[in-house]
Design a protein around this motif. Sequence first.
Motif, PDB file in Angstrom:
ATOM      1  N   GLU A  17      -1.109 -11.136  -5.132  1.00 53.50           N
ATOM      2  CA  GLU A  17      -0.946  -9.717  -4.822  1.00 53.50           C
ATOM      3  C   GLU A  17      -1.095  -8.921  -6.107  1.00 53.50           C
ATOM      4  N   GLY A  27       0.062  -5.825  -7.458  1.00 53.31           N
ATOM      5  CA  GLY A  27       1.039  -4.809  -7.096  1.00 53.31           C
ATOM      6  C   GLY A  27       1.243  -3.819  -8.234  1.00 53.31           C
ATOM      7  N   ILE A  58      -0.455  -1.850  -3.211  1.00 54.26           N
ATOM      8  CA  ILE A  58      -0.733  -3.287  -3.249  1.00 54.26           C
ATOM      9  C   ILE A  58      -2.158  -3.567  -2.800  1.00 54.26           C
ATOM     10  N   SER A  97      -4.078  -7.054  -1.782  1.00 50.99           N
ATOM     11  CA  SER A  97      -3.826  -8.477  -1.596  1.00 50.99           C
ATOM     12  C   SER A  97      -5.134  -9.236  -1.483  1.00 50.99           C
ATOM     13  N   THR A 157       8.434  -9.258  -0.448  1.00 54.20           N
ATOM     14  CA  THR A 157       7.237  -9.965  -0.904  1.00 54.20           C
ATOM     15  C   THR A 157       6.826  -9.379  -2.259  1.00 54.20           C
ATOM     16  N   ASN A 209       5.493  -7.370  -5.213  1.00 57.47           N
ATOM     17  CA  ASN A 209       5.043  -5.984  -5.277  1.00 57.47           C
ATOM     18  C   ASN A 209       5.289  -5.421  -6.675  1.00 57.47           C
TER      19      ASN A 209
END
Length: 370
Positions: free
Chosen positions: A16, A18, A32, A34, A307, A309
């Motif tokens: 990710e 972020g 974000i 991904s 998750t 970030n």
Amino acid sequence: MADEPLVLGIETSCDETGVGIVRGTTLLADAIASSVDEHARFGGVVPEVASRAHLEAMVPTIERALKEAGVTARDLDGIAVTAGPGLAGALLVGVSAAKAYAYALGKPLYGVNHLASHICVDQLEHGPLPEPTMALLVSGGHSSLLLAPDITSDVRPMGATIDDAAGEAFDKIARVLHLGFPGGPVIDRLAKEGDPGAIAFPRGLSGPRDPAYDFSFSGLKTAVARWIEAKRNAGEDVPVRDVAASFQEAVVDVLTRKAVRACKDEGVDHLMIGGGVAANSRLRALAQERCERAGIQLRVPRPKLCTDNGAMVAALGAEMVARNRPASDWELSADSSLPVTDPHVPGAHSHHHDHDHDHVHEISKDNLYS
């Protein structure tokens, strides 16, 4: 402005990209990008694919975050970045970008710990962390119980997984069930329609002589895989929903039981749960139930903040600024095995003992930054 620092955080430890912007404990932007879809066909995260994706996503994601927050880069009081732990190549992209922005803007740079960031993100949702904080961190790479008297300078490991992290176990069982990657969300969804008591899967390290706060999921993973295999060999249908529910129950039962026990033993009346697996609905529900029974207040950020970030990195960076912790220097290097006991990586100029484990690119540092 020292009371409410404006900090941009960059997170690239895995797949990710972020970028978050925080003012004090207020979230202003959480952008974000991904690369999970690019990895799905390989059934797991490929480091080179992740690094390349970070490289391509970095500048657009930073620009998106600044726009979303309604601030300019010059307004920032500091730049924070995950320095470890994580995938070495992926971390390097974030650290290099953070250095470039900090250097160009003349702002202090803070290399912070990925795990401490997962704990600190809760400040954005529930206000300042209690001291000490007991945190259960569960993700694809980590399952740990941590006690943090001060999130910027004092994080102590109580227990950790001795083999597979909880998230890895979810991915592997999803693979055996042919459910695709990543496994967490799909098992969570199917388990809602299954019976968690249908199959008695083992609870790792739950015996009286086992370490009280450590976790083990590899025996469980093997047991579930063997059970599925036996069904298939006998030509019977695999009850996917019951397997998902029973497997998930075995994981969250152990996680929550050990976390609550640690709180009681240490006399801590709060439990914070973070990391990607904290988005699991059954983990949240069982933790709530057990914490209520034990008189412990549960703090779990909303799934999007659990998750990986950038907001979590910015949150810890803002705390570093607010508490006047030393900034990192330009020698900051990505460290794929940064220990949890280092919430941040100050520069060599601060009296900080150097670790004996290898730092990534020790050799190439001279030609990178000379």
